[in-house]
Write an enzyme that holds these catalytic residues in place. Structure first.
Site, PDB file in Angstrom:
ATOM      1  CG  HIS A   1       3.331 -20.383 -28.473  1.00  0.00           C
ATOM      2  ND1 HIS A   1       2.569 -20.616 -27.343  1.00  0.00           N
ATOM      3  CD2 HIS A   1       3.698 -21.617 -28.914  1.00  0.00           C
ATOM      4  CE1 HIS A   1       2.498 -21.911 -27.124  1.00  0.00           C
ATOM      5  NE2 HIS A   1       3.170 -22.544 -28.053  1.00  0.00           N
TER       6      HIS A   1
ATOM      7  CD  GLU B   1       5.457 -23.636 -31.906  1.00  0.00           C
ATOM      8  OE1 GLU B   1       4.973 -24.716 -31.506  1.00  0.00           O
ATOM      9  OE2 GLU B   1       6.080 -22.852 -31.161  1.00  0.00           O
TER      10      GLU B   1
ATOM     11  CG  LEU C   1      27.664 -23.641  -7.967  1.00  0.00           C
ATOM     12  CD1 LEU C   1      28.296 -23.042  -6.709  1.00  0.00           C
ATOM     13  CD2 LEU C   1      28.625 -23.457  -9.143  1.00  0.00           C
TER      14      LEU C   1
ATOM     15  N   GLY D   1      27.170 -20.095 -15.503  1.00  0.00           N
ATOM     16  CA  GLY D   1      27.312 -19.854 -16.939  1.00  0.00           C
ATOM     17  C   GLY D   1      26.232 -18.923 -17.439  1.00  0.00           C
TER      18      GLY D   1
END
Length: 448
Positions: A79, A82, A326, A329
């Site tokens: 990070h 970056e 709800l 996945g």
């Protein structure tokens, strides 16, 4: 006339040197753009999209390197890199030149670091793409990483961490990381702060570790590039290929994660949120099936468990006054594993009866395991996905470029746009094997 013939010769030369289309990219029926996939001679994959109607051009370069690669004694280094990358190059040494150029021509820029990816992207007035790409490419060819900016950017990273320290999502994630297998790289501290980056060793040592990280991992064979502009495909190729071919291919190879994500299952924990929030989250460590995207077995299970129609899990929970929403996945995917999650947004009554709600979720899972894996249900998903793809609402150029650059690591070039909707191969055995792993003995249960 000379300029035009120079462009034609350049395109011919690039094609002769190996920068040529690999696969035909599949576009939605309603998409009139032209697209081309290339693999440059340094093994960097490129997708070009030509759309004469765009007001803004965009580009994104995604590196399949992220916080997973952080050294244990420099957590947050990916990070931090970056942040440091955009502060001058050998060709454009002024630290703010790129930012000023993009903003001055109607554009914006940003980047993000995740567990396995770092993604850089920008958009700009369509007539200025060529000059923007010249600046953008140099960050991956010859960045300066000037020592004078190390202290400033460490403090910027620390401020980013402090600004989100009370975020309930981050707090939940931090607790999970504390309880997960400490040997798994997902437990590393992604953002970084003064303590993890400096650690009392000083800015000079941090900069050296930053340089070592860049040289070790920032390799063309780990990169994908997507460029969207109003120019023709040949003109876009002429802009991109000579510039991004200069990125060094270090032949970096990274093995999949082999450590288990959670050592002791089942795992149950509770959190007290800062904001008013009531949620039951049940997650299951799973194998990584991302490469089998034409089968989408976890998407199939998520569709059944997340359905909202009459007789569904959510229907029953709402009927009893226990839930407001709800989701079901895949919540985490990485090279080596995944998490499949069912998140229930509880009512106050649902929170009071959370054990009953949990039992109801597992009753629904049992129904899927016993009677849910059927071809006709899968074909419904196939038909719906085809319609969704052909009539999809296209995102803005900057968001599409960023998303597609990420997707190119996982989908075949022909499916870079269609991949999220590509579902065609029914594999009942695979779906059943994954459904059978949705058990209490394999669950991580979080109550917020």
């Amino acid at each position: 006339m000379l300029k035009r013939w120079s462009l034609v010769f350049l395109v011919f030369w690039l094609t002769a040197c190996g920068e040529r289309p690999v696969e035909q990219i599949i576009l939605p029926e309603t998409d009139q753009r032209q697209a081309r996939h290339l693999r440059l001679d340094n093994d960097l994959q490129v997708v070009l999209i030509s759309d004469p109607r765009v007001d803004k051009a965009a580009a994104s370069l995604d590196i399949k390197v992220g916080s997973r690669q952080d050294p244990r004694d420099r957590q947050g280094l990916a990070h931090f890199l970056e942040h440091m990358l955009f502060l001058g190059t050998e060709k454009y040494p002024d630290a703010g030149e790129y930012q000023t150029f993009v903003a001055g021509h109607g554009g914006s820029h940003n980047a993000y670091t995740s567990f396995e990816h770092t993604n850089y992207f920008f958009d700009i007035g369509a007539g200025h793409l060529d000059d923007a790409l010249d600046r953008f490419s140099q960050f991956f060819v010859a960045p300066l990483f000037n020592a004078e900016f190390v202290g400033r950017e460490v403090n910027a990273v620390n401020s980013e961490y402090q600004a989100r320290i009370q975020n309930d999502y981050r707090r939940t994630l931090d607790v999970f990381k504390e309880l997960a297998n400490p040997e798994h790289p997902f437990t590393k501290f992604t953002v970084g702060n003064l303590a993890t980056l400096l650690g009392g060793r000083g800015e000079e040592a941090l900069r050296q570790d930053l340089l070592d990280f860049y040289k070790k991992y920032y390799s063309a064979n780990r990169m994908t590039l997507v460029v969207i502009g109003r120019e023709s495909l040949d003109e876009l190729q002429a802009m991109v290929a000579p510039r991004f071919s200069e990125i060094e291919n270090r032949g970096v190879k990274i093995k999949p994660v082999t450590e288990t994500l959670v050592d002791e299952l089942p795992l149950r924990f509770e959190l007290k949120p800062h904001k008013e929030l009531r949620e039951l989250s049940i997650s299951f460590p799973m194998p990584n099936v991302r490469q089998q995207y034409h089968k989408k077995p976890l998407h199939y299970l998520g569709h059944l468990l997340g359905h909202e129609g009459e007789g569904s899990l959510l229907y029953v929970l709402k009927k009893n006054g226990w839930a407001e929403g709800l989701r079901a996945g895949t919540s985490l995917e990485y090279d080596g594993g995944a998490l499949f999650s069912i998140d229930v947004e509880l009512t106050p009554a649902g929170l009071a009866a959370v054990d009953v709600v949990t039992d109801t979720v597992f009753e629904a899972i049992a129904l899927v395991q016993e009677r849910g894996v059927e071809n006709w249900r899968f074909q419904e998903l196939v038909d719906n996905a085809r319609l969704q793809f052909n009539y999809r609402t296209r995102p803005s150029e900057i968001h599409e470029a960023s998303q597609l650059a990420h997707n190119l690591h996982y989908y075949s070039p022909s499916d870079i746009i269609r991949g999220d909707y590509a579902i065609s191969d029914f594999d009942a055995e695979l779906i059943q094997s994954l459904a059978d792993q949705l058990t209490l003995d394999n669950a991580v249960i979080a109550i917020t």
